[in-house]
Structure formats: structure tokens, C-alpha cells
Design an enzyme around this catalytic site. Structure first.
Site, mmCIF file in Angstrom:
data_model
loop_
_atom_site.group_PDB
_atom_site.id
_atom_site.type_symbol
_atom_site.label_atom_id
_atom_site.label_comp_id
_atom_site.label_asym_id
_atom_site.label_seq_id
_atom_site.Cartn_x
_atom_site.Cartn_y
_atom_site.Cartn_z
ATOM 1 N N SER A 195 0.762 -1.092 0.043
ATOM 2 C CA SER A 195 0.165 0.003 0.010
ATOM 3 C C SER A 195 0.831 1.315 0.056
ATOM 4 O O SER A 195 1.805 1.442 -0.666
ATOM 5 C CB SER A 195 -0.726 0.077 1.242
ATOM 6 O OG SER A 195 -1.863 1.091 1.011
ATOM 7 N N ASP A 228 -8.401 -3.496 -6.152
ATOM 8 C CA ASP A 228 -8.534 -4.233 -4.788
ATOM 9 C C ASP A 228 -9.319 -3.893 -3.929
ATOM 10 O O ASP A 228 -9.271 -4.258 -2.604
ATOM 11 C CB ASP A 228 -6.940 -4.547 -4.348
ATOM 12 C CG ASP A 228 -6.338 -3.300 -3.807
ATOM 13 O OD1 ASP A 228 -6.929 -2.389 -3.941
ATOM 14 O OD2 ASP A 228 -5.092 -3.237 -3.443
ATOM 15 N N HIS A 263 -7.402 -5.400 -1.112
ATOM 16 C CA HIS A 263 -6.261 -4.743 -0.329
ATOM 17 C C HIS A 263 -5.695 -5.373 0.789
ATOM 18 O O HIS A 263 -4.323 -5.192 1.184
ATOM 19 C CB HIS A 263 -6.740 -3.397 -0.161
ATOM 20 C CG HIS A 263 -5.577 -2.567 -0.049
ATOM 21 N ND1 HIS A 263 -4.680 -2.147 -0.973
ATOM 22 C CD2 HIS A 263 -4.930 -1.866 1.143
ATOM 23 C CE1 HIS A 263 -3.610 -1.141 -0.729
ATOM 24 N NE2 HIS A 263 -3.946 -0.974 0.615
#
EC number: 3.1.1.3
Length: 311
Positions: free
Chosen positions: A108, A255, A277
């Protein structure tokens, strides 16, 4: 008679050795030349109440030979600030491990964070791997940026998010730390990402959805991501990620928080894992898709990829 009796014994020992040899090989499957350092994303942590951000991943890598370090930086801040914090920890890890370099893996917002380190100190890392990182920004961040700057709504929302970041930091490290949710938002929206990429273009694709340079200044770049916001009805995070995926325009594959094309950096291992995610770091608590390879296996395979590249 004694000589005859040794033959079955010798055969047994030989067969046992052959059977054991795969186990011996497996013990070094993830043994990279340089240590692996993991860098979390926004609102991330290293460990809270015994629960790893990288759920089950560090132990799986260590089990087969990898030397793994888990870092923690500000939960909420700009990519540059987080990058400087990570750089300090990388320098400490280099001194502690006795190795001159480390392989960085960032999830991320950890993706741009490790890119900063790779850009300013390429001598410290042979590889940079991003997982589900918004290198060209996130549609979700763009959606939130529509809240007028300086407005009461922005102040309330940023205050709430900063408080959440401070709580996560306190539970993880014992200190609330400095939280800057607006800095995170500016780094993760499309305009902020474009400014960051202009300063640190290493590994970024020049086309809309292609691959970037595989190697820049001695650093090998890799990336992968998921493309399925909903993967396991038992996972409580799926509802949030399913909702956030609605912020993506024109059916963009994502995602839940990051578009697949935005996740591309260097060599794209794959951008369509059936993962959202949080699945990308084996969360929540390993509740991922039953119809996709385990996220832990993906990290193990990548460690082996780094090993085979002598990294």
C-alpha cells in the site's frame, strides 16, 4: 550373514537420504542473499496484541531461511516523511545484520515509501517490491480529496483519522507518534502521486498500464496486486473494501483501494490475484479467497525469486 544384513540397512539409509533431500532443499527456499525488510501501508503497524500486520508472512519466510525484519513508520504522513523514517531503520538493520543491503517490500503506502529509500540510497538495497501500492494515485483518495480544503468537514474527518492513527501507533509502539492524515491524502491522490513520480521516477511505467524499468541504479523493481474487492464473506473487511471500490471510475479493476494499473512498478509479477487490499498481507486473520493461492505462498515464491536472482 553380517554382510548380507548390511545391504538392506544400506538401502534403507539411501532411500531415507533421498526422501530427506527435498526437505533439506526446502529449508533454504526463501534464503535470500540479503535480508528482507517489510514496510507497512497507511494505518499499518508491526504487531498489535500479538497480531502481525503481515499476518503469518514473516514466520513463513524465516522458516525456510530468510532473514526478515519488520519496520514501523508513521501510520499517516507523506511518502517523503515515511521514507526518511524507513531509511533510518534500514541503516540500523544494515548495521545490525552485518549485511550491506536489504530487500525492501512495501504494501500500500509502503510502496511509495520504499521507492523513496531506493531513490535516495540505492546503495542500500538490491531490490524494491511493491504490493498493492498506488503509484499513480488512488481513485478513493481522489474521491476524498473532493472535500473542500480547509472546510469543517475536512477538519472533522482528518481529526478522526489522525486519532485512529494515533491509537494504532500507541497499541503497536506505546507512543501516539505524529499523525498527518492530510499529508497521506496528498501523497496518495492522483495529483500528489504525479508530483512524487516526477521527483522519483525509478521503476514507474511510462505507459498507462505497462511495466516500468526492471532495474535502475542497481535496484531491481517488482510489483504485484489483487483485483477482487470481495473475496471471503467471513472477512469483515470485505464490506468496507466493496464499498470503497465503488469510488473507482469506468469499471477500473481494483483491490478495493488501489487500481491494478496504478499498482504497476518495474516487473509486474501479476496484477489480478483474487485478493483485495488486505488479502495482500493475508488479512483479516488469513480469511482470503478459497479459490486463489495463499498470499503467504506468493511472498515465499517471491523470496525464492530474489534468491535465484542472487538478491
Amino acid at each position: 550373514m553380517k554382510k548380507k544384513s548390511l545391504l538392506p540397512l544400506g538401502l534403507a539409509i539411501g532411500l531415507a537420504s533421498l526422501a530427506a533431500s527435498p526437505l533439506i532443499q526446502a529449508s533454504t527456499y526463501t534464503q535470500t542473499k540479503y535480508p528482507i525488510v517489510l514496510a507497512h501501508g497507511m494505518l499499518g503497524f508491526d504487531n498489535i496484541l500479538g497480531v502481525d500486520y503481515w499476518f503469518g508472512i514473516p514466520s513463513a519466510l524465516r522458516r525456510d531461511g530468510a532473514q526478515v525484519y519488520v519496520t514501523e513508520v508513521s501510520q499517516l504522513d507523506t511518502s517523503e516523511v515515511r521514507g526518511e523514517q524507513l531509511l533510518q531503520q534500514v541503516e540500523e538493520i544494515v548495521a545490525l545484520s552485518g549485511q550491506p543491503k536489504v530487500n525492501l517490500i512495501g504494501h500500500s503506502h509502503g510502496g511509495p515509501t520504499i521507492r523513496y529509500v531506493a531513490a535516495v540510497r540505492p546503495d542500500l538495497m538490491p531490490s524494491a517490491t511493491s504490493v498493492g501500492a498506488p503509484h499513480k494515485g488512488s481513485d478513493t483518495a481522489d474521491f476524498l480529496r473532493q472535500i473542500p480544503p480547509g472546510s469543517a468537514g475536512e477538519a472533522v474527518l482528518s481529526g478522526l483519522v489522525n486519532s485512529l492513527g494515533a491509537l494504532i501507533s500507541f497499541l503497536s509502539s506505546g507512543s501516539a507518534g505524529t499523525q498527518n492524515s492530510l499529508g497521506s491524502l496528498e501523497s496518495l491522490n492522483s495529483e500528489g502521486a504525479a508530483r512524487f513520480n516526477a521527483k522519483y521516477p525509478q521503476g514507474i511505467p511510462t505507459s498507462a498500464c505497462g511495466e516500468g524499468a526492471y532495474k535502475v541504479n542497481g535496484v531491481s523493481y517488482y510489483s504485484w496486486s489483487g483485483s477482487s474487492p470481495l473475496t471471503n464473506f467471513l472477512d469483515p473487511s470485505d464490506a468496507f473494501l466493496g464499498a470503497s471500490s465503488l469510488t473507482f471510475k469506468n469499471g477500473t479493476a481494483n483491490d478495493g483501494l488501489v487500481g491494478t494499473c496504478s499498482s504497476h512498478l518495474g516487473m509486474v509479477i501479476r496484477d489480478n490475484y483474487r485478493m483485495n487490499h488486505l488479502d495482500e498481507v493475508n488479512q483479516v486473520f488469513g480469511l482470503t479467497s478459497l479459490f486463489e493461492t495463499s498470499p503467504v505462498s506468493v511472498y515465499r515464491q517471491h523470496a525464492n525469486r530474489l534468491k535465484n536472482a542472487s538478491l
